[in-house]
Design a protein around this motif. Structure first.
Motif, mmCIF file in Angstrom:
data_model
loop_
_atom_site.group_PDB
_atom_site.id
_atom_site.type_symbol
_atom_site.label_atom_id
_atom_site.label_comp_id
_atom_site.label_asym_id
_atom_site.label_seq_id
_atom_site.Cartn_x
_atom_site.Cartn_y
_atom_site.Cartn_z
ATOM 1 N N ALA A 72 17.539 3.425 15.740
ATOM 2 C CA ALA A 72 16.293 4.126 16.617
ATOM 3 C C ALA A 72 17.378 6.194 16.049
ATOM 4 C CB ALA A 72 16.443 4.015 18.002
ATOM 5 N N ARG A 73 18.264 5.990 15.641
ATOM 6 C CA ARG A 73 19.101 6.997 15.239
ATOM 7 C C ARG A 73 18.438 7.557 13.764
ATOM 8 N NH1 ARG A 73 25.266 4.429 15.848
ATOM 9 N NH2 ARG A 73 23.697 3.149 14.468
ATOM 10 N N ILE A 74 18.094 6.436 13.045
ATOM 11 C CA ILE A 74 17.122 7.144 12.010
ATOM 12 C C ILE A 74 15.771 6.612 11.471
ATOM 13 C CG2 ILE A 74 19.899 7.847 10.615
ATOM 14 C CD1 ILE A 74 19.552 4.545 9.687
ATOM 15 N N PRO A 75 15.418 6.942 12.635
ATOM 16 C CA PRO A 75 13.840 6.147 12.106
ATOM 17 C C PRO A 75 13.264 6.217 10.961
ATOM 18 C CG PRO A 75 13.840 8.292 13.487
ATOM 19 C CD PRO A 75 15.027 8.010 13.656
ATOM 20 N N LEU A 76 13.046 6.946 10.538
ATOM 21 C CA LEU A 76 12.775 7.428 8.604
ATOM 22 C C LEU A 76 13.700 6.470 7.844
ATOM 23 C CD1 LEU A 76 11.762 11.029 9.025
ATOM 24 C CD2 LEU A 76 9.503 8.825 10.161
ATOM 25 N N SER A 77 15.252 6.949 8.128
ATOM 26 C CA SER A 77 15.873 6.173 6.915
ATOM 27 C C SER A 77 16.643 4.875 7.243
ATOM 28 C CB SER A 77 17.288 7.306 7.456
ATOM 29 O OG SER A 77 17.305 8.411 7.042
ATOM 30 N N SER A 78 15.877 4.524 8.148
ATOM 31 C CA SER A 78 16.294 2.763 8.048
ATOM 32 C C SER A 78 15.065 2.054 8.247
ATOM 33 C CB SER A 78 16.705 2.971 9.657
ATOM 34 O OG SER A 78 15.594 2.471 10.636
ATOM 35 N N ILE A 79 13.797 2.937 7.585
ATOM 36 C CA ILE A 79 12.610 1.897 6.293
ATOM 37 C C ILE A 79 12.875 0.913 5.584
ATOM 38 C CG2 ILE A 79 10.504 2.167 5.773
ATOM 39 C CD1 ILE A 79 9.722 4.124 7.601
ATOM 40 N N ASN A 80 12.581 0.124 5.246
ATOM 41 C CA ASN A 80 12.693 -0.478 3.676
ATOM 42 C C ASN A 80 11.359 -1.141 3.160
ATOM 43 O OD1 ASN A 80 13.603 -2.440 1.873
ATOM 44 N ND2 ASN A 80 15.661 -2.921 2.391
ATOM 45 N N LYS A 81 11.390 -0.232 1.747
ATOM 46 C CA LYS A 81 9.969 -0.189 1.332
ATOM 47 C C LYS A 81 9.729 -1.826 1.475
ATOM 48 C CE LYS A 81 10.642 1.518 -2.896
ATOM 49 N NZ LYS A 81 10.749 3.077 -4.464
ATOM 50 N N GLN A 82 10.746 -2.668 0.503
ATOM 51 C CA GLN A 82 10.471 -4.015 0.443
ATOM 52 C C GLN A 82 9.976 -4.873 1.086
ATOM 53 O OE1 GLN A 82 14.673 -4.818 -2.497
ATOM 54 N NE2 GLN A 82 14.884 -3.851 -0.414
ATOM 55 N N PHE A 83 10.110 -4.852 2.544
ATOM 56 C CA PHE A 83 9.797 -5.496 3.293
ATOM 57 C C PHE A 83 7.787 -5.032 3.916
ATOM 58 C CE2 PHE A 83 13.922 -4.186 6.024
ATOM 59 C CZ PHE A 83 14.112 -5.852 5.359
ATOM 60 N N GLU A 84 7.245 -3.912 2.920
ATOM 61 C CA GLU A 84 5.892 -3.789 2.929
ATOM 62 C C GLU A 84 5.459 -4.489 2.130
ATOM 63 O OE1 GLU A 84 3.547 -0.919 4.555
ATOM 64 O OE2 GLU A 84 6.198 -0.753 5.278
ATOM 65 N N GLN A 85 5.512 -5.476 1.037
ATOM 66 C CA GLN A 85 5.039 -6.561 0.098
ATOM 67 C C GLN A 85 5.142 -7.333 1.092
ATOM 68 O OE1 GLN A 85 2.652 -5.962 -2.182
ATOM 69 N NE2 GLN A 85 2.947 -3.815 -1.743
ATOM 70 N N ILE A 86 5.921 -7.447 1.085
ATOM 71 C CA ILE A 86 7.044 -9.297 2.120
ATOM 72 C C ILE A 86 5.996 -9.443 2.889
ATOM 73 C CG2 ILE A 86 8.420 -10.578 3.140
ATOM 74 C CD1 ILE A 86 10.107 -8.844 1.121
ATOM 75 N N VAL A 87 5.093 -8.492 4.306
ATOM 76 C CA VAL A 87 4.974 -8.913 5.225
ATOM 77 C C VAL A 87 3.221 -8.384 5.780
ATOM 78 C CG1 VAL A 87 7.005 -7.994 6.514
ATOM 79 C CG2 VAL A 87 5.306 -6.345 6.163
ATOM 80 N N LYS A 88 2.926 -7.876 4.118
ATOM 81 C CA LYS A 88 1.679 -8.239 3.920
ATOM 82 C C LYS A 88 0.540 -8.867 4.528
ATOM 83 C CE LYS A 88 0.699 -5.391 0.462
ATOM 84 N NZ LYS A 88 0.109 -4.527 -0.992
ATOM 85 N N GLY A 89 -0.377 -8.524 5.066
ATOM 86 C CA GLY A 89 -0.960 -9.712 6.191
ATOM 87 C C GLY A 89 -0.684 -10.485 7.342
ATOM 88 N N LYS A 90 0.818 -10.135 7.610
ATOM 89 C CA LYS A 90 1.017 -10.810 8.720
ATOM 90 C C LYS A 90 0.384 -9.904 9.982
ATOM 91 C CE LYS A 90 2.648 -15.060 7.243
ATOM 92 N NZ LYS A 90 2.494 -15.938 7.309
ATOM 93 N N HIS A 91 0.805 -10.163 10.952
ATOM 94 C CA HIS A 91 1.039 -9.434 12.164
ATOM 95 C C HIS A 91 2.225 -9.209 11.988
ATOM 96 C CE1 HIS A 91 -2.545 -10.486 14.765
ATOM 97 N NE2 HIS A 91 -2.750 -12.104 14.456
ATOM 98 N N ARG A 92 2.963 -7.980 12.470
ATOM 99 C CA ARG A 92 3.846 -6.760 12.115
ATOM 100 C C ARG A 92 3.853 -5.791 13.819
ATOM 101 N NH1 ARG A 92 6.245 -3.441 7.905
ATOM 102 N NH2 ARG A 92 4.394 -2.117 7.997
ATOM 103 N N VAL A 93 5.849 -5.784 14.142
ATOM 104 C CA VAL A 93 6.170 -5.086 14.862
ATOM 105 C C VAL A 93 7.124 -4.657 14.286
ATOM 106 C CG1 VAL A 93 6.800 -6.747 16.868
ATOM 107 C CG2 VAL A 93 6.348 -4.351 17.621
ATOM 108 N N VAL A 94 6.984 -2.687 14.826
ATOM 109 C CA VAL A 94 8.320 -2.386 13.898
ATOM 110 C C VAL A 94 9.037 -2.336 15.524
ATOM 111 C CG1 VAL A 94 9.515 -0.794 13.681
ATOM 112 C CG2 VAL A 94 7.192 -1.492 12.136
#
Length: 343
Positions: free
Chosen positions: A50-72
């Motif tokens: 929560a201290r780095i809500p943008l910088s702690s995003i890892n774009k690699q997960f976008e492809q891995i979780v595609k099509g799955k229910h997801r909550v951030v």
């Protein structure tokens, strides 16, 4: 550039051009295991800081979780300003991401995840005889602590995942951990996975400052200087009172001299032990003693710029993959060399 703050000048920008790369072999193996197990996963909980809500995003997960229910899940919410929550949830909703904020010491906030799992089962009980939830995220965002909190609340049992203040405690994908009896909900813990190459050096500093990159990989003096830069810009943060020093400053060398003498971090002859003082300064921040802070700029323009610059293409190019592989090989070589030196 500097501006006058009271009777002193403070910087309004911070320049740093070197990249900080940390992608050891277990992270690459962890990504492969995540992909392999994803077919058996019903819900992905992507954990961020929560201290780095943008910088702690890892774009690699976008492809891995595609099509799955997801909550951030923005964990460590107790260390970030409450005022950012609505803004972050709004910006994530624009990008079809449902965001929650959690503090693992507060049961009510953690229960949000269990309630979401219950709702999925209730809406389709035939499909979900049991629900498997995978926890993913960058290093040291609190995934294992979150799992332990879910287990404590859901089935009233003790720790199931190892935790630690340093990144890299979890190194493999775990087996299923039961966190709810009815309906049956299981969690799968995964190793924290760093972005192989963070294109923005300042974002890399933020990740390192919050503990996502090992301190010996980053330049700790730069982390300390960036922390001082941010503390001077925060309204309502009295770091002088927290540190017990006489006056604010924008000079990291001067601060470390004052602080080192205050805490007694001295070498023979009375010289300040700079390394020990830096560690104390960083640890004070990481323990939340400066109050609730957010290191990312969250105005609409900054958020839009961040996503365009860092997340336009969720899949790395072949050149980026080669760079990541070489970085991982260099890191393994360095770790082997350090190990030999310690023996």
């Amino acid at each position: 550039m500097s501006v006058k703050c009271g009777q002193r000048l403070v910087r309004t920008s911070f320049s740093y051009g070197q990249s900080i790369n940390w992608f050891p072999g277990h992270m690459m193996a962890g990504l492969r295991e995540m992909r392999d197990q994803m077919r058996n996963v019903d819900l992905v909980v992507e954990t961020r800081d929560a201290r780095i809500p943008l910088s702690s995003i890892n774009k690699q997960f976008e492809q891995i979780v595609k099509g799955k229910h997801r909550v951030v899940v923005y964990n460590k919410a107790d260390l970030a300003p409450v005022s950012i929550q609505a803004t972050v949830q709004k910006e994530m909703a624009k990008r079809s991401q449902h965001a929650l904020f959690t503090d693992t010491s507060v049961d009510k906030s953690v229960k949000q995840i269990l309630e979401l799992a219950k709702t999925l089962v209730k809406d389709d009980p035939v499909r979900y005889q049991q629900l498997v939830v995978m926890i993913v995220g960058m290093p040291n965002v609190g995934k294992s602590t979150l799992i332990n909190a879910l287990r404590r609340i859901g089935v009233r049992k003790g720790k199931a995942a190892s935790t630690g203040a340093k990144p890299g405690v979890t190194r493999t994908v775990s087996g299923k951990i039961r966190v709810l009896e009815t309906p049956a909900v299981y969690l799968v813990d995964t190793p924290g996975v760093m972005v192989p190459h963070i294109p923005d050096p300042i974002a890399a500093i933020k990740v390192a400052l919050t503990g996502g990159i090992k301190d010996n990989i980053a330049d700790e003096s730069v982390l300390a200087d960036y922390l001082l830069f941010r503390l001077n810009l925060f309204d309502g943060v009295d770091y002088c009172n927290v540190l017990g020093i006489e006056e604010p400053t924008d000079d990291i060398s001067y601060l470390l001299q004052m602080l080192g003498k205050k805490i007694g971090a001295l070498r023979r002859g009375g010289e300040v032990d700079i390394d020990k003082t830096i560690h104390f300064f960083l640890r004070t921040f990481r323990q939340g003693k400066f109050g609730r802070v957010c290191l990312d700029d969250l105005d609409e323009g900054s958020v839009e710029e961040f996503f365009q610059r860092n997340l336009e293409d969720a899949s790395p190019s072949k050149n980026q993959q080669r760079k990541a592989k070489r970085a991982a090989q260099r890191q393994r070589t360095l770790e082997r060399a350090r190990s030999r030196n310690l023996d």
